[in-house]
Design a protein around this motif. Structure first.
Motif, mmCIF file in Angstrom:
data_model
loop_
_atom_site.group_PDB
_atom_site.id
_atom_site.type_symbol
_atom_site.label_atom_id
_atom_site.label_comp_id
_atom_site.label_asym_id
_atom_site.label_seq_id
_atom_site.Cartn_x
_atom_site.Cartn_y
_atom_site.Cartn_z
ATOM 1 N N UNK A 209 0.854 -1.194 0.000
ATOM 2 C CA UNK A 209 0.000 0.000 0.000
ATOM 3 C C UNK A 209 0.885 1.237 0.000
ATOM 4 N N UNK A 210 0.624 2.157 -0.915
ATOM 5 C CA UNK A 210 1.364 3.414 -0.959
ATOM 6 C C UNK A 210 0.595 4.415 -1.806
ATOM 7 N N UNK A 211 0.901 5.687 -1.603
ATOM 8 C CA UNK A 211 0.287 6.746 -2.406
ATOM 9 C C UNK A 211 1.367 7.727 -2.821
ATOM 10 N N UNK A 212 1.414 8.003 -4.103
ATOM 11 C CA UNK A 212 2.375 8.943 -4.664
ATOM 12 C C UNK A 212 1.604 10.147 -5.172
ATOM 13 N N UNK A 213 1.957 11.314 -4.654
ATOM 14 C CA UNK A 213 1.218 12.526 -4.990
ATOM 15 C C UNK A 213 1.621 13.045 -6.365
ATOM 16 N N UNK A 214 0.737 13.795 -7.031
ATOM 17 C CA UNK A 214 1.072 14.373 -8.332
ATOM 18 C C UNK A 214 2.349 15.204 -8.259
ATOM 19 N N UNK A 215 3.252 14.989 -9.195
ATOM 20 C CA UNK A 215 4.475 15.772 -9.276
ATOM 21 C C UNK A 215 5.629 15.250 -8.454
ATOM 22 N N UNK A 216 5.456 14.143 -7.731
ATOM 23 C CA UNK A 216 6.567 13.601 -6.949
ATOM 24 C C UNK A 216 7.597 12.927 -7.856
ATOM 25 N N UNK A 217 8.852 12.916 -7.379
ATOM 26 C CA UNK A 217 9.952 12.221 -8.056
ATOM 27 C C UNK A 217 10.411 11.116 -7.116
ATOM 28 N N UNK A 218 10.088 9.870 -7.460
ATOM 29 C CA UNK A 218 10.216 8.752 -6.533
ATOM 30 C C UNK A 218 11.139 7.679 -7.112
ATOM 31 N N UNK A 219 12.039 7.166 -6.290
ATOM 32 C CA UNK A 219 12.844 6.017 -6.681
ATOM 33 C C UNK A 219 12.353 4.776 -5.940
ATOM 34 N N UNK A 220 12.368 3.651 -6.639
ATOM 35 C CA UNK A 220 12.000 2.356 -6.063
ATOM 36 C C UNK A 220 13.250 1.492 -6.108
ATOM 37 N N UNK A 221 13.748 1.082 -4.952
ATOM 38 C CA UNK A 221 14.999 0.333 -4.913
ATOM 39 C C UNK A 221 14.769 -1.056 -4.324
ATOM 40 N N UNK A 222 15.713 -1.922 -4.598
ATOM 41 C CA UNK A 222 15.661 -3.290 -4.093
ATOM 42 C C UNK A 222 16.519 -4.180 -4.957
ATOM 43 N N UNK A 223 16.843 -5.349 -4.446
ATOM 44 C CA UNK A 223 17.624 -6.308 -5.210
ATOM 45 C C UNK A 223 16.809 -6.867 -6.376
ATOM 46 N N UNK A 224 17.491 -7.521 -7.303
ATOM 47 C CA UNK A 224 16.802 -8.232 -8.371
ATOM 48 C C UNK A 224 15.849 -9.255 -7.761
ATOM 49 N N UNK A 225 14.612 -9.252 -8.241
ATOM 50 C CA UNK A 225 13.604 -10.145 -7.694
ATOM 51 C C UNK A 225 12.842 -9.596 -6.514
ATOM 52 N N UNK A 226 13.095 -8.341 -6.167
ATOM 53 C CA UNK A 226 12.412 -7.743 -5.010
ATOM 54 C C UNK A 226 10.995 -7.306 -5.324
ATOM 55 N N UNK A 227 10.647 -7.198 -6.619
ATOM 56 C CA UNK A 227 9.312 -6.767 -7.015
ATOM 57 C C UNK A 227 9.264 -5.393 -7.652
ATOM 58 N N UNK A 228 10.423 -4.771 -7.886
ATOM 59 C CA UNK A 228 10.451 -3.423 -8.442
ATOM 60 C C UNK A 228 9.749 -3.343 -9.796
ATOM 61 N N UNK A 229 10.172 -4.212 -10.717
ATOM 62 C CA UNK A 229 9.586 -4.166 -12.060
ATOM 63 C C UNK A 229 8.111 -4.529 -12.039
ATOM 64 N N UNK A 230 7.751 -5.478 -11.196
ATOM 65 C CA UNK A 230 6.335 -5.843 -11.087
ATOM 66 C C UNK A 230 5.514 -4.656 -10.611
ATOM 67 N N UNK A 231 6.019 -3.916 -9.635
ATOM 68 C CA UNK A 231 5.287 -2.758 -9.125
ATOM 69 C C UNK A 231 5.061 -1.726 -10.232
ATOM 70 N N UNK A 232 6.126 -1.395 -10.956
ATOM 71 C CA UNK A 232 6.013 -0.427 -12.050
ATOM 72 C C UNK A 232 5.000 -0.907 -13.096
ATOM 73 N N UNK A 233 5.071 -2.173 -13.448
ATOM 74 C CA UNK A 233 4.222 -2.697 -14.513
ATOM 75 C C UNK A 233 2.778 -2.899 -14.046
#
Length: 278
Positions: A46-70
């Motif tokens: 669960x998370x909320x990103x406000x309009x205009x934010x610049x956010x990085x998503x970090x984690x090791x390979x397999x952490x779920x980063x690409x899944x979250x974006x997609x």
């Protein structure tokens, strides 16, 4: 070359608006993703990103980063929870409605995803497809307005001079900038970038990250970037989301993140490979 191009188009690239009229909020409410093979890629995020934010998503390979974006643009379907982007519940959409929403969400891939035998202009014009009737797309007949949007997007990332160059002849950094221009030409309300610097050298990585930060600041565009490099996240983004084994383990301002927080995200002490360096 610039003068000749813009004389033909009868518009200066500096006057072209390459971002949508309003940036969108992104919200995930108890979102989980389980792939058909049983792999649980996201777990109750669960998370909320406000309009205009610049956010990085970090984690090791397999952490779920690409899944979250997609999941945000519907390329991966949430198996539980709700994904809301702007006024749209993405995981409730399909067909034309989902394609229309994707047309307002710019996507930048690690592998560039360019048509390498085609010139740069036509690669960037792909971002206009969501705004064109099918017959114009099939006949390769973009309007003057669409061409100006594409040229303005190229100019905004500093590579307008490559407009007639075959994409396959470009350097990796130039290819990624073409990919950014293509996403910008959609006039997006959200920009997503999936490991955009993973295959680039340090100077080019900084240049691409600088482009994304400038786009965020100039247009007030909501930008989410998957990264595996801690120093780039610290330098170029304002908020940090950390994933580990598909779970959200950190969410807060970048300046508040400590080495202990990063070690919690990575599940081990920070190593040299977690940093780009100079």
């Amino acid at each position: 070359m610039l003068e000749a191009i813009m004389h033909t188009e009868n518009q200066s690239p500096q006057t072209v608006n390459v971002a949508g009229s309003a940036s969108w909020q992104v919200e995930l409410d108890h979102v989980s993703v389980t792939y058909p093979n049983g792999t649980r890629a996201l777990s109750d995020v669960s998370l909320r990103i406000e309009p205009g934010e610049m956010v990085s998503i970090i984690g090791l390979s397999g952490s779920g980063k690409s899944t979250l974006i997609r999941t945000i643009n519907g390329l991966v379907a949430a198996t539980q929870g709700v994904v809301t982007v702007g006024p749209h519940q993405v995981n409730a959409l399909s067909g034309r409605a989902l394609r229309d929403v994707r047309g307002q969400i710019g996507m930048i891939f690690q592998g560039f995803n360019l048509a390498e035998r085609t010139d740069v202009l036509h690669n960037v014009l792909v971002g206009r497809f969501a705004h064109l009737p099918l017959w114009r797309t099939l006949l390769d007949l973009p309007t003057k307005h669409d061409r100006n949007i594409a040229l303005g997007a190229l100019d905004s990332v500093g590579i307008l001079e490559t407009v007639w160059t075959r994409a396959g002849a470009l350097s990796g950094g130039q290819k990624q900038r073409v990919a950014i221009a293509r996403a910008l030409s959609q006039e997006p309300s959200v920009m997503l970038a999936d490991e955009p610097v993973a295959s680039l050298d340090p100077p080019t990585s900084h240049a691409v990250m600088g482009d994304l930060r400038r786009i965020n600041q100039q247009y007030g565009l909501t930008v989410l970037i998957n990264l595996h490099l801690i120093d780039l996240a610290k330098q170029y983004t304002t908020r940090l989301i950390g994933l580990r084994d598909g779970r959200l383990v950190y969410d807060g301002p970048v300046q508040n993140a400590t080495d202990k927080d990063f070690e919690e995200v990575y599940g081990r002490p920070i190593q040299a490979r977690d940093l780009l360096g100079n």
